[in-house]
Design a protein around this motif. Sequence first.
Motif, PDB file in Angstrom:
ATOM      1  N   LEU A1163      21.276  -4.107   7.924  1.00  0.00           N
ATOM      2  CA  LEU A1163      20.116  -3.809   7.077  1.00  0.00           C
ATOM      3  C   LEU A1163      18.900  -3.497   7.926  1.00  0.00           C
ATOM      4  CD1 LEU A1163      20.612  -6.491   4.283  1.00  0.00           C
ATOM      5  CD2 LEU A1163      21.423  -4.134   4.370  1.00  0.00           C
ATOM      6  N   THR A1164      18.683  -4.275   8.995  1.00  0.00           N
ATOM      7  CA  THR A1164      17.545  -3.955   9.871  1.00  0.00           C
ATOM      8  C   THR A1164      17.755  -2.605  10.555  1.00  0.00           C
ATOM      9  OG1 THR A1164      18.563  -5.209  11.679  1.00  0.00           O
ATOM     10  CG2 THR A1164      17.019  -6.371  10.252  1.00  0.00           C
ATOM     11  N   SER A1165      19.023  -2.267  10.854  1.00  0.00           N
ATOM     12  CA  SER A1165      19.302  -0.951  11.439  1.00  0.00           C
ATOM     13  C   SER A1165      18.955   0.149  10.447  1.00  0.00           C
ATOM     14  CB  SER A1165      20.774  -0.861  11.841  1.00  0.00           C
ATOM     15  OG  SER A1165      21.120  -1.890  12.739  1.00  0.00           O
ATOM     16  N   ALA A1166      19.285  -0.069   9.150  1.00  0.00           N
ATOM     17  CA  ALA A1166      18.944   0.932   8.133  1.00  0.00           C
ATOM     18  C   ALA A1166      17.435   1.121   8.047  1.00  0.00           C
ATOM     19  CB  ALA A1166      19.529   0.511   6.796  1.00  0.00           C
ATOM     20  N   LEU A1167      16.676   0.039   8.178  1.00  0.00           N
ATOM     21  CA  LEU A1167      15.216   0.152   8.133  1.00  0.00           C
ATOM     22  C   LEU A1167      14.687   0.924   9.334  1.00  0.00           C
ATOM     23  CD1 LEU A1167      14.265  -3.432   6.917  1.00  0.00           C
ATOM     24  CD2 LEU A1167      14.045  -1.296   5.643  1.00  0.00           C
ATOM     25  N   PHE A1202       6.511  -1.021   2.082  1.00  0.00           N
ATOM     26  CA  PHE A1202       5.590  -2.120   2.355  1.00  0.00           C
ATOM     27  C   PHE A1202       5.092  -2.044   3.799  1.00  0.00           C
ATOM     28  CE2 PHE A1202       5.292  -6.308   4.397  1.00  0.00           C
ATOM     29  CZ  PHE A1202       4.151  -6.807   3.763  1.00  0.00           C
ATOM     30  N   ALA A1203       5.982  -1.829   4.696  1.00  0.00           N
ATOM     31  CA  ALA A1203       5.574  -1.755   6.102  1.00  0.00           C
ATOM     32  C   ALA A1203       4.661  -0.563   6.343  1.00  0.00           C
ATOM     33  CB  ALA A1203       6.809  -1.668   6.985  1.00  0.00           C
ATOM     34  N   GLU A1204       4.942   0.533   5.688  1.00  0.00           N
ATOM     35  CA  GLU A1204       4.095   1.706   5.848  1.00  0.00           C
ATOM     36  C   GLU A1204       2.700   1.437   5.285  1.00  0.00           C
ATOM     37  OE1 GLU A1204       4.578   4.499   7.355  1.00  0.00           O
ATOM     38  OE2 GLU A1204       6.727   4.456   7.798  1.00  0.00           O
ATOM     39  N   ALA A1223       9.595  -8.205   7.515  1.00  0.00           N
ATOM     40  CA  ALA A1223       9.075  -8.372   8.868  1.00  0.00           C
ATOM     41  C   ALA A1223       9.722  -7.377   9.826  1.00  0.00           C
ATOM     42  CB  ALA A1223       9.328  -9.797   9.332  1.00  0.00           C
ATOM     43  N   ALA A1224      11.029  -7.136   9.666  1.00  0.00           N
ATOM     44  CA  ALA A1224      11.710  -6.167  10.517  1.00  0.00           C
ATOM     45  C   ALA A1224      11.161  -4.768  10.297  1.00  0.00           C
ATOM     46  CB  ALA A1224      13.211  -6.189  10.229  1.00  0.00           C
ATOM     47  N   ALA A1225      10.942  -4.392   8.987  1.00  0.00           N
ATOM     48  CA  ALA A1225      10.382  -3.079   8.703  1.00  0.00           C
ATOM     49  C   ALA A1225       8.999  -2.942   9.318  1.00  0.00           C
ATOM     50  CB  ALA A1225      10.344  -2.859   7.197  1.00  0.00           C
ATOM     51  N   LEU A1226       8.171  -3.992   9.190  1.00  0.00           N
ATOM     52  CA  LEU A1226       6.824  -3.952   9.768  1.00  0.00           C
ATOM     53  C   LEU A1226       6.872  -3.859  11.283  1.00  0.00           C
ATOM     54  CD1 LEU A1226       3.786  -4.106   9.371  1.00  0.00           C
ATOM     55  CD2 LEU A1226       3.981  -6.604   9.323  1.00  0.00           C
ATOM     56  N   HIS A1227       7.796  -4.579  11.899  1.00  0.00           N
ATOM     57  CA  HIS A1227       7.937  -4.529  13.367  1.00  0.00           C
ATOM     58  C   HIS A1227       8.277  -3.113  13.834  1.00  0.00           C
ATOM     59  CE1 HIS A1227       9.157  -5.558  17.407  1.00  0.00           C
ATOM     60  NE2 HIS A1227      10.388  -5.098  17.158  1.00  0.00           N
ATOM     61  N   PHE A1228       9.183  -2.424  13.106  1.00  0.00           N
ATOM     62  CA  PHE A1228       9.559  -1.069  13.497  1.00  0.00           C
ATOM     63  C   PHE A1228       8.383  -0.109  13.327  1.00  0.00           C
ATOM     64  CE2 PHE A1228      14.041  -2.442  12.055  1.00  0.00           C
ATOM     65  CZ  PHE A1228      14.320  -2.941  13.314  1.00  0.00           C
ATOM     66  N   ARG A1232       6.624   2.110  16.317  1.00  0.00           N
ATOM     67  CA  ARG A1232       6.453   3.564  16.290  1.00  0.00           C
ATOM     68  C   ARG A1232       4.984   3.945  16.453  1.00  0.00           C
ATOM     69  NH1 ARG A1232      10.669   3.414  12.369  1.00  0.00           N
ATOM     70  NH2 ARG A1232       9.151   3.255  10.679  1.00  0.00           N
ATOM     71  N   ALA A1233       4.087   3.094  15.939  1.00  0.00           N
ATOM     72  CA  ALA A1233       2.652   3.418  16.016  1.00  0.00           C
ATOM     73  C   ALA A1233       2.118   3.285  17.440  1.00  0.00           C
ATOM     74  CB  ALA A1233       1.865   2.505  15.072  1.00  0.00           C
ATOM     75  N   ARG A1234       2.790   2.462  18.282  1.00  0.00           N
ATOM     76  CA  ARG A1234       2.396   2.256  19.679  1.00  0.00           C
ATOM     77  C   ARG A1234       0.907   1.885  19.804  1.00  0.00           C
ATOM     78  NH1 ARG A1234       6.228   3.867  23.238  1.00  0.00           N
ATOM     79  NH2 ARG A1234       7.939   5.127  22.411  1.00  0.00           N
ATOM     80  N   LYS A1235       0.469   0.997  18.957  1.00  0.00           N
ATOM     81  CA  LYS A1235      -0.929   0.565  18.992  1.00  0.00           C
ATOM     82  C   LYS A1235      -1.110  -0.512  20.055  1.00  0.00           C
ATOM     83  CE  LYS A1235      -1.995   1.582  14.147  1.00  0.00           C
ATOM     84  NZ  LYS A1235      -2.534   1.024  12.883  1.00  0.00           N
ATOM     85  N   GLU A1236      -2.343  -0.530  20.619  1.00  0.00           N
ATOM     86  CA  GLU A1236      -2.663  -1.537  21.616  1.00  0.00           C
ATOM     87  C   GLU A1236      -2.915  -2.899  20.980  1.00  0.00           C
ATOM     88  OE1 GLU A1236      -2.487  -1.078  24.760  1.00  0.00           O
ATOM     89  OE2 GLU A1236      -2.048   1.060  24.643  1.00  0.00           O
ATOM     90  N   SER A1237      -3.330  -2.891  19.684  1.00  0.00           N
ATOM     91  CA  SER A1237      -3.628  -4.158  19.008  1.00  0.00           C
ATOM     92  C   SER A1237      -3.206  -4.042  17.549  1.00  0.00           C
ATOM     93  CB  SER A1237      -5.125  -4.474  19.085  1.00  0.00           C
ATOM     94  OG  SER A1237      -5.440  -5.620  18.327  1.00  0.00           O
ATOM     95  N   ILE A1238      -2.789  -5.181  16.994  1.00  0.00           N
ATOM     96  CA  ILE A1238      -2.358  -5.183  15.593  1.00  0.00           C
ATOM     97  C   ILE A1238      -3.205  -6.184  14.775  1.00  0.00           C
ATOM     98  CG2 ILE A1238      -0.014  -4.443  16.163  1.00  0.00           C
ATOM     99  CD1 ILE A1238       0.823  -7.393  15.805  1.00  0.00           C
ATOM    100  N   TRP A1239      -4.432  -6.483  15.240  1.00  0.00           N
ATOM    101  CA  TRP A1239      -5.258  -7.413  14.475  1.00  0.00           C
ATOM    102  C   TRP A1239      -5.487  -6.908  13.059  1.00  0.00           C
ATOM    103  CZ3 TRP A1239      -5.937 -12.182  15.706  1.00  0.00           C
ATOM    104  CH2 TRP A1239      -5.926 -12.585  17.040  1.00  0.00           C
ATOM    105  N   GLN A1240      -5.655  -5.627  12.941  1.00  0.00           N
ATOM    106  CA  GLN A1240      -5.924  -5.061  11.605  1.00  0.00           C
ATOM    107  C   GLN A1240      -4.740  -5.258  10.690  1.00  0.00           C
ATOM    108  OE1 GLN A1240      -7.023  -0.951  11.695  1.00  0.00           O
ATOM    109  NE2 GLN A1240      -7.349  -0.802   9.499  1.00  0.00           N
ATOM    110  N   GLU A1241      -3.539  -4.993  11.186  1.00  0.00           N
ATOM    111  CA  GLU A1241      -2.345  -5.156  10.361  1.00  0.00           C
ATOM    112  C   GLU A1241      -2.130  -6.628  10.008  1.00  0.00           C
ATOM    113  OE1 GLU A1241      -2.654  -3.306  12.888  1.00  0.00           O
ATOM    114  OE2 GLU A1241      -2.021  -1.290  12.349  1.00  0.00           O
TER     115      GLU A1241
END
Length: 1443
Positions: A1163-1167, A1202-1204, A1223-1228, A1232-1241
């Motif tokens: 399932l995480t692979s599908a995400l 949701f992750a998007e 959580a897996a979808a959000l992690h992927f 992909r976004a390659r952000k330096e920080s995820i405080w906003q998310e």
Amino acid sequence: MSAPGARVAASNQGSGVRRRAWAELLEGRVERQKLSPEGEQKVRESAVRLLRSHLNLSDLILEVEGPPCDQLCLRQLIDCDGPDAHTDLSNSLIGSALRDQATWLGIPAAVLSSQVVASGLMRICEADTRPPPKVLLTPEQRKKLSSLLEIAQNLLAQNMFSRLYFCQELWKAQNSLLLEAVWRLHVQNVVSIPELLESHTDTQAVVVWLCKNLGLLCEQIEAPCQHTEVARAVLADLVQIFVLRGFQKSEGMRGDRAPAQMAQIAMAVLERMLASTLEAMAAGLQEGSPGYKAGSCWFGVFSGPMYQGILSAETLKRWFCHTLTQILTHKPVLKVSDAVQMQREWSFARTPTLLSGLYRRLFVIQSPEELVGHLQDILETQEVNWRHVLSCVSTLVICLPDAQQLVNAWVTRLLARAFESWDLDSMVLAFLVVRQAALEGPAVFPSYATWFQATFGSTRGVHSCSKKALVFLFKFLSDLVPFEVPRYLQVHILHPPLVPGKYRALLTDYVALAKTRLADLKVSIENMGLYEDLSSAGDITQPQSQASQDVEKALTVFEHTGKVPVAILEASIFRKSYYLSHFLPALLTPRVLPRAPDSREALIESLRRADKIPPALYSTYRQACSTAGQKQPEDAAQGGEVEPSGAEEPLDLLTAALQELRASMTDPTQHDVLSAQVAMVSERLHSVLGLSEDVGSGEEAPVQLSIQAPELQPREQRVVDLLLTSFCQNLMAASSVGPPDRQGPWATHFVRALCGRRFLPAVLTRLCQLLRHQGPSLSASHVLGLAVLAVHLGESKSVLPKVHVGPPAPARGLPIPEFIDSLLPCAAQQASTLCLKFSTAAISYSLCKFSQSHELLHSCLSPGLIKKFQFIMFRWFPEARDPPSQEDPASPPWRPLCLPSVDWRRAALCLWKQRALQELLKQEGLQLTYRDWLQLEIEIQPEVDSLSDTERQDFQQWAIHQHFLPMPSAAGGCDGDLEAACTTLVNVLMDFCQSSRSYHHSENSDLVLGGCKGNRDIFSRLQEMAADLEQCPAPLGHAASRGHFLFGVFHRRLQALAHGWDVASRLQRQRELLTCKRTLLGLPPSMLVSSPCAEQPATPSCADFFHLVNSELRNFSHDGALTHDITVHFFRGLLNTCARSRDPSLAADLALTACQTQCPLLLTSALLWWSSLEPELHCRWRRWSQSPLPAELQKLQEAHLFAESVSSPLTPSPAPGPSWLCAAALHFVIQRARKESIWQELGKLDGQGEELFVSLFFFSLMDLLSSYLIPQAVSSLKALDICAEILGCLQRRRISWLLVFQLTEADVPLGRTLLSLAPDHQIRLLPVAFYSLLPYFDKDALLTEDAFLHVALNMYLKLVGLFVAGETGAIWTLARGGELPTQGDPVSLITNARLFLLQLIPRCPERSFLHVAELLAVSEDCDPEVSAALLSRRQAVLDPSLS
């Protein structure tokens, strides 16, 4: 009696004068002188003596008969040419005249006739005007002698001839008597030779006369002459007479003096002729000289077949035994000490050809056991000529079959007798015999070193029974020391007898004595070469020369192993003198260094890094190389190096020896000398290559060569080509005379001559060049010869070393037949053609040569070669695919293969129809099985195949479905089981893709399976068979529990691999899994999911695939997901299977629901791949149903949305479905976004559940560990920052995150799910992640966590365990570059963790120590200081009075 002149004068007188008769003259004389009776008798006797001395029968008859017209002249009768010119006269007139004249003389007519014939015979012998010496008559003399002998026969018939008187008259003029005349008297039954010889009063004179004439006769036989046949007949008859009279036992002759005298003469002649020839050989006969030719002719009379039917076998045996005894006892002037020193000069190859040829003839009449017994009797009872004895032993070893067992048994008996009765003679003889046999090489007898070690190097030796036996042995060896050659002393020192400890002084005394002798001979044990052959008895090689050979051998070993040879390392420590003084100077010979370092330079560099080369010596070497590089242009201008001309002479001698061998092939009379000539070839070969007697001094080292780039030195290649060409020519010559089973053992002996330890690698390398790389250019005779050579190499495989070849070949050593088989691939048309020719020739020859021995057939031929022959026959000849309708019972065809224009296809078909071959193919291990066929077919390269695509497909269909599928499994088939056929095919496919052979067809590794071009069609057959299986109904009873066959194959193969965390094991497993995955991707996707049962609920079963993912694929996944290809393949198969169920939506929901608990990684692979997966899923679903996607697929879609939304400016909705999925979808998405920080998310996640944050923290930790393991994927600092931000968020929200580091201990659903989403090796590295986050811990907040001390201590202990096991080495690849300055290596990380614990422990509350009791024992072994701190704090907490 008047003279002829007087007769002429009388005839010229007047007719009136009457001539008075002889009677009147006598009467007148009587009248004139009256004598007394006594005087008259005296006068008569004087007259008789005068007449007997001067009798002329012609004149006598002239006076008796009257007028000239009626004269009878004996000379005219002898000279007359007409066949019946004197027939009537000889019966009446000659006899009457001789009788009348004898009456007048008063003497017997027989005496007078004998004197007349003898005088005629002598006149005939003296009539030859040729210069002496002479033994044969001229044609004119033979004609006259024939007439005279006819007269003599008539006289014999009339009883008017005295043989005794005739013999006495002949001996009066024996110097003029010709040997052929004597022989003709014998064969015409006038006087036999024994009678003539016995009539002489001086036996010694007769012997001298006979030997002189026999020697002249032998010289004339060997000289070009028109009367050779007559001479040979004379010699043969004389020898027969001598042997019969000298060696035939007759009861009736014992009391008769004459036969005894003849026996004495016969023995004396035979002995004198042999002795004179032996003396001439000892004086140094030159080949081609008259004496040499005479000796060769005389030795030629020792031929059993020459006397067959004339002499009995017992007579011949007595003669041959007597001759052998005479040879071995001839002039015994040499002592045993001389034999010990000189015996290496008496090997078979150095024995005069005449003598070795005589030995071989004498051996024929006796059995090997009788021969050895006779030798033993001679040696025990007589003084012997040691040179002849030991050369006889060499000839015996070379020429007799099973000589090794024969000599071993003889020596064993000698040693047993020696140690039983302390017999020094038996001891000396045993050692001399063994050393002599060992001189002849490994093909016939083991080396002396091997024998000595096997005989005296164990407790089973004859010397180990008592102290007295040990003293006897060492006394004997010590007595030999002054006479020993250095090589044998070295053997005794380096392979000493096994001696009990209490008798060690005996050995040390002997070793000291032997070393002293070696020092006197200026031979040093310390300066022996690294690879020096102790087995040869040749001269000691100078250290400089031996060092050069050692360097070449060491380079060969280094090229094949990539490691410094152990012999060099040992020498650098234990034999430093030789290593520094000889080996290193030879290795560091200055030269122009190549641009790319070669093997010599690599070895030098390896030794330098290991401090095995003194710096000063290395510096001198580099400077000399630089100087050589500067002088290179000058040297080049002076021309290339010229090979020394001295090497040409031994090569010419080898060529001559090979020509002599070939000349003997077509002469049946020379077959008995072939073994000797092969031994001469072996001797010349060693001379050409500069090798000593080539015998291993221990276990044979394997041959190492490169199959892809075999290389030979030009000189070696020249010699090998000469030998191989000679072998092919000899084979063709021998085959022109008879089939293989009638050619004798010449080929076996020739091949053994090529099998020396030092020359065999060159032969095999050249075979590799010819068969593997130059096969299409070989002529028919070359293919035939090389095939027969391979057969005889296989015949000797038990005594030959194994072959280790470079890739692409098995790592194990290959026996010679398997090595030859590996040189004959079938991948292309040209290669298959060569393989067909070679296998046809080899099998035909073997069936002809060894038709009576199936064991020899099996040892000579590789089963692989026989199977390749069957494979090509099935492929190329449609008629071979049907059972042979009528087998040909005749012997396998051999003669057609020897024709210059051989039709190989016809020959192969003819062989295929032979009954002998079909019976051979029925034997176990030789029939082509289904697996064998697949292994060969999969290597076929379609672009160079002899079959077109259509023909190849038809053949494969026939082979699988018509031939192997219905074939019984006992014969290598499938018993009609299609699943079993598929299983075997999958295994073979995967084996091929794992093997190095599959990577030679193409550099493109993205083809069907591992880049193997040859397997495209075979994989198509697998797809067809798998599709057939899918259409078949499931077997009754156990369909559900059995699972799909493919996963069973994968499981068995993976179970067979080694389990471990080392790099080699992981790479091997990863390679196997890659092959499994590619196999799955090539088959229909529905194979991953079994069809649902008819009962409701209809749940498709994915248990096999789930198990493969969880147990294997998960450990090679990245970022919590599988690769795109296998993920898409699974969902395709799932939808395809669900579409066939009654309720596709329900079936899909049930399968995906099971997936959440049984295989969440899918399932995480599908995400991860949802962006590309979703369109295909929608498209496939709309084909079967107008309803929306199944609910579980919609959950995946919602988690992705949701992750998007979290990463977008929009406000996210509450997380749907399982928190870990979101959580897996959000992690992927964050990845992909390659952000330096995820405080906003993280700020947008307010109100979400704790499991979402914990799961997100887990995925970020896995990402951090991945960055350590795979630095190219993502920056470690960036991953660490993201982990720190999530950790800070968890700490601010007071969410316990320690569960992430207790996954293996916490029995909660989330823990089990997260464990199944990460590889095991990353779970093991969680301690690294834990302490990497050490600077970001809120220590005050953590002190309130009861479990924190337990977790921190557990992570520390596991971190230390990882460090000790070496599993942390790959983590700091980038850290060494300074990217993590505070934690740049595992030691720093462990140090910081230890300090953190030591500071934390005193601050921990009492409740924190409730969970660390089980860790105390481990911590004490791991870190005593931490353990002491824990114990101290724990006691203080439990007993406050101690604080």
